[in-house]
Design a protein around this motif. Structure first.
Motif, PDB file in Angstrom:
ATOM      1  N   ARG A   1     -11.693  -2.267  -5.257  1.00  0.00           N
ATOM      2  CA  ARG A   1     -12.296  -2.435  -4.126  1.00  0.00           C
ATOM      3  C   ARG A   1     -12.808  -3.956  -4.006  1.00  0.00           C
ATOM      4  NH1 ARG A   1     -14.390   3.553  -3.150  1.00  0.00           N
ATOM      5  NH2 ARG A   1     -12.181   4.670  -2.975  1.00  0.00           N
TER       6      ARG A   1
ATOM      7  N   TRP B   1      -5.891  -3.834  -9.295  1.00  0.00           N
ATOM      8  CA  TRP B   1      -6.682  -4.044  -8.173  1.00  0.00           C
ATOM      9  C   TRP B   1      -7.925  -3.034  -7.967  1.00  0.00           C
ATOM     10  CZ3 TRP B   1      -4.817  -8.562  -6.176  1.00  0.00           C
ATOM     11  CH2 TRP B   1      -3.240  -8.799  -6.693  1.00  0.00           C
TER      12      TRP B   1
ATOM     13  N   ILE C   1     -10.411  -6.676  -2.003  1.00  0.00           N
ATOM     14  CA  ILE C   1      -9.973  -6.415  -0.424  1.00  0.00           C
ATOM     15  C   ILE C   1      -9.710  -7.911   0.173  1.00  0.00           C
ATOM     16  CG2 ILE C   1     -10.572  -5.546   1.662  1.00  0.00           C
ATOM     17  CD1 ILE C   1      -9.772  -3.390  -0.337  1.00  0.00           C
TER      18      ILE C   1
ATOM     19  N   GLU D   1      -8.336   3.140  -0.057  1.00  0.00           N
ATOM     20  CA  GLU D   1      -9.280   3.735   0.809  1.00  0.00           C
ATOM     21  C   GLU D   1      -9.478   5.276   0.208  1.00  0.00           C
ATOM     22  OE1 GLU D   1      -7.276   4.256   4.281  1.00  0.00           O
ATOM     23  OE2 GLU D   1      -7.302   1.861   4.744  1.00  0.00           O
TER      24      GLU D   1
ATOM     25  N   LEU E   1      -6.623  -9.094  -1.152  1.00  0.00           N
ATOM     26  CA  LEU E   1      -5.393  -8.530  -0.512  1.00  0.00           C
ATOM     27  C   LEU E   1      -5.164  -9.129   0.845  1.00  0.00           C
ATOM     28  CD1 LEU E   1      -5.935  -5.039  -1.915  1.00  0.00           C
ATOM     29  CD2 LEU E   1      -4.115  -6.743  -2.880  1.00  0.00           C
ATOM     30  N   ASP E   2      -6.139  -9.218   1.727  1.00  0.00           N
ATOM     31  CA  ASP E   2      -6.040  -9.628   3.065  1.00  0.00           C
ATOM     32  C   ASP E   2      -5.206 -11.211   3.205  1.00  0.00           C
ATOM     33  OD1 ASP E   2      -6.916  -7.398   4.102  1.00  0.00           O
ATOM     34  OD2 ASP E   2      -9.086  -8.166   4.530  1.00  0.00           O
TER      35      ASP E   2
ATOM     36  N   LYS F   1      -4.133  -2.075  -0.446  1.00  0.00           N
ATOM     37  CA  LYS F   1      -5.154  -1.721   0.298  1.00  0.00           C
ATOM     38  C   LYS F   1      -5.456  -0.318   0.994  1.00  0.00           C
ATOM     39  CE  LYS F   1      -7.976  -3.936   4.260  1.00  0.00           C
ATOM     40  NZ  LYS F   1      -7.868  -4.929   5.088  1.00  0.00           N
TER      41      LYS F   1
END
Length: 398
Positions: free
Chosen positions: A165, A163, A168, A97, A171-172, A93
């Motif tokens: 975006r 992976w 996300i 960015e 991933l959380d 994650k």
């Protein structure tokens, strides 16, 4: 469609760095890319005694953006492999960015040809997740393992993963589970990060990479036989090339054994195949050459407390159980908390005893099915009390 920006990364302790450097060199040679390496036993990117000119981007755990006490708590409750796999979603994650696609490669993988399919395959996924399963075909008689192995460790080999975006949320979700339950615990149906992704892959619409040349290993090379040619390595019977080989439990000092973990299995003789042997010797030479560029590997710093005492797995388990229940516990790696840690450790064996009693109750529930039903019907309060006090809600018992 514009070509997305891509980052390749891995996670390891410093003692595994020679293999990561061999991977980095193969990645640069085949892809022209620089490998990002997160050292789990370095709190910052300079918290080490390594040469300054390594061909990698080094990160410490501060890059993750987690509170230091949270990180040290994870190194307390988790063994090395558990910790290294638990923080993967946080790393991915953070990297997303600054880049559009992240590909994770285990430090003991080796790139043999350009991985030209990856970016497009990830873009074609519905949920921004690209995975490889252990096997692409039903296992034949005489295979190194059976399907029961996948039941235990998970469908996907997360020594590779892609992976972007769109992932996300996934991933959380993954991080919320790995934060406390990234453990090797067959009785609770858990195997570090992999078993959770069996669920996550479906929930978040992951794509399975069906190319035979990725994440080839000692376990699946029987379905992906190799042939060497002037370009490198081809998959026999397929219009596909070997891209990424996974040297699981490989000792470069003993390249004749494809995996020291499988030395009692017929797979240890795979190097009798001249192509496999050539690949193993090529990789072993690369790892040994990288070892010569590094100082002696230090012991994993989170194996022992500040008094030099090894932290047993059962003590780590007791710490995890109490901390997850909300207890504010001392950390074994802070000198100012050494006495508090010593006192806590003496009392922790009560929790250990309760956890082992819970394991016995779980084992009885699984193996003595008729007897359990009888006891539950005759003594419902007793069964409920044992479950509430000893079994807990970890893994399949939640």
């Amino acid at each position: 469609m514009p070509t997305p920006t891509v980052t390749y990364c891995t996670v390891l302790a410093t003692n595994y760095l020679p293999k990561a450097l061999a991977l980095a060199e193969s990645l640069e040679r085949q892809m022209g890319a620089r490998l990002v390496v997160l050292l789990i036993d370095a709190e910052t990117s300079t918290d080490h005694d390594l040469p300054a000119d390594l061909p990698i981007r080094l990160l410490g755990t501060d890059f993750l953006g987690l509170d230091r006490r949270e990180l040290l708590g994870m190194t307390t409750r988790y063994e090395l492999v558990e910790f290294a796999t638990a923080i993967k979603p946080v790393l991915f994650k953070r990297l997303l960015e600054e880049t559009e696609q992240v590909f994770y490669l285990d430090p003991d993988t080796y790139v043999t040809e350009p991985m030209e399919e990856l970016s497009g395959e990830l873009q074609a996924s519905e949920g921004g997740i690209l995975l490889t399963s252990h096997f692409l075909h039903p296992l034949p008689p005489g295979a190194p393992v059976n399907e029961g192995h996948q039941v235990m460790v998970g469908i996907y080999n997360l020594g590779f993963g892609g992976w972007d975006r769109r992932a996300i949320e996934a991933l959380d979700w993954w991080w919320e589970r790995l934060r406390w339950e990234c453990i090797v615990d067959a009785l609770n149906g858990l195997f570090v990060d992999q078993k959770w992704m069996d669920i996550g892959a479906d929930l978040f619409r992951a794509r399975a990479l069906r190319h035979h040349g990725y994440n080839v290993s000692v376990m699946n090379v029987h379905e992906r036989p190799l042939a060497q040619d002037e370009k490198g390595y081809a998959i026999v019977g397929k219009d596909e090339r070997l891209r990424l080989f996974h040297f699981h439990a490989f000792d470069p000092q003993r390249p004749e054994l494809m995996s020291v973990r499988w030395s009692e299995s017929p797979v240890h003789s795979l190097t009798e195949d001249s192509t496999i042997r050539a690949l193993a010797e090529e990789y072993a030479a690369a790892v040994l050459a990288c070892s010569e560029k590094l100082p002696p590997a230090p012991a994993y710093r989170y194996n022992h407390d500040t008094a030099g005492k090894r932290i047993p797995r059962l003590i780590r388990r007791a710490w995890r159980v109490q901390a997850r229940a909300g207890a504010d516990l001392p950390l074994p790696f802070l000198p100012e908390e050494a006495e508090a840690w010593k006192a806590w450790k003496r009392a922790a064996w009560k929790t250990v005893g309760r956890e082992l009693g819970g394991d016995a109750a779980k084992g009885a529930r699984i193996t003595l099915v008729d007897e359990f039903v009888y006891v539950k019907e005759r003594f419902p309060r007793l069964v409920s009390g044992v479950r509430g006090k000893m079994v807990g809600k970890s893994g399949i018992w939640g």
